[in-house]
Structures are given as structure tokens and as C-alpha cells.
Design an enzyme around this catalytic site. Structure first.
Site, PDB file in Angstrom:
ATOM      1  N   LYS A 126       0.859  -1.192   0.000  1.00 43.82           N
ATOM      2  CA  LYS A 126       0.000   0.000   0.000  1.00 43.82           C
ATOM      3  C   LYS A 126       0.884   1.227   0.000  1.00 43.82           C
ATOM      4  O   LYS A 126       2.028   1.169   0.434  1.00 43.82           O
ATOM      5  CB  LYS A 126      -0.875   0.028   1.256  1.00 43.82           C
ATOM      6  CG  LYS A 126      -2.125   0.854   1.090  1.00 43.82           C
ATOM      7  CD  LYS A 126      -3.224   0.051   0.434  1.00 43.82           C
ATOM      8  CE  LYS A 126      -4.363   0.931  -0.049  1.00 43.82           C
ATOM      9  NZ  LYS A 126      -5.512   0.102  -0.474  1.00 43.82           N
ATOM     10  N   ASP A 166      -6.730   4.192  -4.845  1.00 41.68           N
ATOM     11  CA  ASP A 166      -7.491   4.070  -3.599  1.00 41.68           C
ATOM     12  C   ASP A 166      -8.146   5.451  -3.433  1.00 41.68           C
ATOM     13  O   ASP A 166      -8.317   6.157  -4.441  1.00 41.68           O
ATOM     14  CB  ASP A 166      -6.559   3.718  -2.419  1.00 41.68           C
ATOM     15  CG  ASP A 166      -7.326   3.266  -1.177  1.00 41.68           C
ATOM     16  OD1 ASP A 166      -7.649   2.072  -1.076  1.00 41.68           O
ATOM     17  OD2 ASP A 166      -7.625   4.110  -0.305  1.00 41.68           O
TER      18      ASP A 166
END
Ligand code: 2IT
Length: 449
Positions: A126, A166
Site C-alpha cells: 500500500k 485508492d
């Protein structure tokens, strides 16, 4: 609880006291693993828990960019390459002003098990930045993305680490990021990012995949309970990409989403977000960068509740689809008091741990965890990578069919894992056990490092 799990949680709590979201996900996942860790003494022997809670690599970088007035600004960029045991690191980039290491790590940790559940070869990662896209011009977004990629490009690649979108990172940002990667590398390696535009290697159904996948998963839960999705009412949150996809697929299957939310409050639309005009308006609201859900109420003449969350509404299904910790104890109590049977998490970690434990303890309530429910997004990202590496393009029917099958399998595998350990139909524990077991097996087989 198993003593090895307890010790691992205690040490994470101590070491990461200033990263509460990371501590929260560690406690949630590890506390589900009791029967698995008891059955596998080799996990402790080879310190699987101590290793899995430590990112393989995490770094920050400087991102300096120029605004439209010629003024310079400096933000922090992050990438966490959390676990690569089953494939190249894979996971989104979040651009939001509250981003700090605790957010990146919690998202990275969840991503490991979510990616394992897809059944595809992708590790967990991430990244993101504390850059705030609200109110920024297109040119400012482009310059920020170019600076961001200039700092990151050496450390990613189609077989190394494959970022995606995201919150705050959609098709537009991925385009600018890929353009800069290509300019710097001098090769057309489009497998380095997913969520790309269709003109340069994106996959059909990727924009819809998270929301579609969530509804496919929901449908599996309803089938398990002998119920039909037709006619069901759903409370959603947010109005972004994921909620948009849920509205589309729910409408197609005869259900309706009756709430949306934003930082300003929530709207209640008793007719549902079911027409093409309403569903498309969500895209407009997002593109406007205003971050206001009241615009929907103004446009379609429905009620707006300033400063409130939609969790007090009596509906058939609750799907928190906006952000982490959106459902706290007070909301959980309302959901239980309304006798809601289906609590289907969608956003990453949308429920605080106390609220989640409370909901899971409600008799007759079925709780499904986000790492399973929203896995269709990254799952179709992995299908995008496959198409890129084969230099071909699949049809929408083919991708949708694979997504549908993937969600059926995730639901089944989770239910079976819980069943195997005598936990009944516990989708939360089952997802954690199934995802963890796959990664732990790969780590064991690859030796200690
Ligand atoms: O939370 C997630 O799974 C995502 N933001 C998507 C990640 C991806 O690589 O498609």
C-alpha cells in the site's frame, strides 16, 4: 487466547502505540487465528507471526510540486511493501490529507490477506501521500503525480510492486502516474500499475469491480440464508467509486441503495439510487472535487441529514462503503436495535474493533468482513496484470465471469475455513484464517528471512 498470539499483539501495541489503526487491524486479524495457530506449532517455531506483522520494506519520499500560482509545496510519499510471499506487492495509493504511516500500514496489512483470498498471485502492499486533492486543479494533480512517480519509479515494476488507486487516486491520477513512469523508464511496461484507462492497457470492469464484487459476495450470503436479493434495501456510505459500483449492480439485480453519505452528512432516497441519471450523478459529484453529498439531495429533492451518519436507518442490509472506522459503537447499537440481519463491510476496516465484536455477538446477525467483500477490486487488478503480461485484451463478459466466480470462491473458502475449526458460519474468522494460512504456508516453504 494462544500465548504466542497474545505476545505478538502485545509487542505490536507497544512498538506502534502512535499508530492506532495499525494496532487495530493486528488485533482484529490475529485474534481470529487462535484455532489455526494452535493447530500449527511450526508457526511459532519459525516466528511466522513476528515476521508477518513486520513490513518487508517501507519507505517515505519527498514529493515537491508547483501549484498554479507558481508556489512550491512539499508532501510526504509512502510505499509499504508489506508481504511478497505469494506474488509481487500489490495495493493501492491513497492521496488524502490524513495519510500517515499508521494508515498505510493498516491498509497494507489488510491487503496481504485480501490479496491471498483472491486466489491470484499477488502480495500485499500500500502507499500514498498526505497530499489533499480537494480543490486542486487538473494541472496541479498532474504535477503532483509526476513528482510522486519520479520519486517512486525505481522501486516498483510489473514483477516487483504494482500500485493502483485508492481514495483520491482514480483513472486520471493513474494516467499521469503511468505517463511519468513511461517517460522515466523508456519502456512500455504497463503492468506496473492497474486501474489504467482502456486506451493503454486498462481492464474492462475494473472501475466497477469493487462494487460489483461486493454485491456478488452479498448475493452468496443471501443464498446461504435462502433469501433473494430482489426487493432488498441497502444503506451505503460515501458516494465514490465503490458505492457507485454497488448502486449499479444492486439496481441490476432488483435491490436498491437508499442512503449515501459524505463528510457533510447523509441523504435518504426512498426510491433508491437506481436510475441511470442518479447513478451517473455520483460520478459528477466525485469529479467536482467538492466532496459534498448534499448536492445529491438538492438535485433529486430527497432529504439531507447534515452531520449525521446513515446507520440509524431501518434497511435490510447495511454496507459501510466509505472509509475506516465509520461505524463506531453508537452506530452499531442502532444497527442492532433495528434488527438488521446483514452487516456487510465494504470499505477497508469500516468498523471499530469494539463495534465489530458487538455486531458479531448479535444473535441472527451475519457479519461479512471487508477484506473478503471488497477483494473483487484488487482481484480484477490482478486480471488486468494478466492481460498486460499476455499483451491481449479480454471481453467484459470474460472479466465479469471471472470476477463473479472469484467472489463465489472467496465466500465458500471463508465459510469452509470457519467450519473446519468448528466456528460455524463465521465469515470474519474464516476470511482471516483462509487468507493467513495461504501466506503462512508460502513463507514456511521459502525458508526464514
Ligand atoms: O483497497 C484495495 O484493495 C484497493 N484500493 C485496490 C488495490 C488494487 O491494487 O487494485
Amino acid at each position: 487466547m494462544n500465548a504466542y498470539i497474545e505476545r505478538t499483539i502485545a509487542s505490536v501495541k507497544q512498538k506502534h502505540a502512535n499508530e492506532p489503526e495499525f494496532v487495530q487491524t493486528i488485533e482484529e486479524v490475529l485474534s481470529s487465528l487462535d484455532p489455526l495457530v494452535n493447530a500449527h506449532p511450526e508457526y511459532e517455531k519459525f516466528d511466522i507471526l513476528g515476521r508477518i506483522v513486520e513490513p518487508e520494506r517501507m519507505f517515505t519520499f519527498r514529493v515537491t510540486w508547483m501549484d498554479d500560482e507558481g508556489k512550491y509545496h512539499t508532501n510526504t510519499g509512502y510505499r509499504c511493501q508489506f508481504n511478497g510471499a505469494i506474488g509481487p506487492y500489490k495495493g493501492g495509493l491513497r492521496f488524502q490529507k490524513n495519510v500517515y504511516p499508521g494508515i498505510i500500514k493498516f491498509l497494507g496489512f489488510e491487503q496481504i490477506f485480501k490479496n491471498a483470498l483472491t486466489g491470484l498471485p499477488i502480495g500485499g502492499g500500500k502507499g500514498g501521500s498526505d497530499f489533499d486533492p480537494t480543490g486542486k486543479s487538473d494541472a496541479e494533480i498532474m504535477r503532483f503525480c509526476q513528482s510522486f512517480m519520479t520519486a517512486l519509479y525505481r522501486y516498483i515494476g510489473p514483477d516487483i510492486d504494482v500500485p493502483a488507486g485508492d481514495m483520491g487516486v482514480g483513472g486520471r491520477e493513474i494516467g499521469y502516474l503511468f505517463g511519468q513512469y513511461r517517460r522515466l523508464k523508456g519502456t512500455f511496461e504497463n503492468g506496473v500499475l492497474t486501474g489504467k484507462g482502456l486506451s493503454y492497457g486498462g481492464s474492462v470492469i475494473r472501475p466497477e469491480a469493487t462494487g460489483y464484487g461486493a454485491v456478488y459476495y452479498l448475493n452468496e450470503v443471501l443464498k446461504h440464508e435462502g433469501e433473494d436479493i430482489q426487493g432488498k434495501t441497502i444503506a451505503c456510505a460515501g458516494f465514490g467509486n465503490v458505492t457507485w459500483g454497488i448502486c449499479k449492480k444492486a439496481t441490476e439485480l432488483g435491490a436498491k441503495v437508499v442512503t449515501l453519505s459524505g463528510p457533510d452528512g447523509y441523504v435518504y432516497d426512498p426510491d433508491g439510487v437506481t436510475t441511470e441519471e442518479k447513478i451517473n450523478y455520483l460520478l459528477e459529484m466525485r469529479a467536482s472535487n467538492r466532496n459534498r453529498v448534499q448536492d445529491y439531495a438538492d438535485k433529486f429533492g430527497v432529504e439531507f441529514f447534515p452531520g449525521e451518519k446513515p446507520w440509524g436507518r431501518k434497511v435490510d442490509i447495511v454496507m459501510p462503503s466509505a472509509m475506516q472506522n465509520d461505524v463506531k459503537m453508537d452506530s452499531a447499537e442502532k444497527i442492532a436495535a433495528n434488527g438488521i440481519k446483514y452487516y456487510i463491510e465494504v470499505a477497508n476496516m469500516p468498523t471499530t474493533n469494539d463495534a465489530l465484536a458487538f455486531l458479531r455477538s448479535q444473535k441472527g446477525m451475519i457479519v461479512a468482513p471487508s477484506k473478503a467483500v471488497n477483494a473483487g477490486g484488487v482481484g480484477v487488478s490482478a486480471l488486468e496484470m494478466a492481460q498486460n503480461s499476455e499483451r491481449l485484451v479480454w471481453t467484459a463478459d470474460e472479466v465479469d465471469r471471472q470476477l463473479h466466480r472469484m467472489m463465489e470462491t472467496i465466500h465458500r473458502v471463508s465459510a469452509e475455513a470457519a467450519e473446519e475449526f468448528g466456528l460455524g458460519y463465521d465469515l470474519v474468522a474464516g476470511a482471516n484464517i483462509a487468507g493467513f494460512k495461504k501466506v503462512a504456508t508460502a513463507m514456511l516453504e521459502q525458508g526464514v528471512f
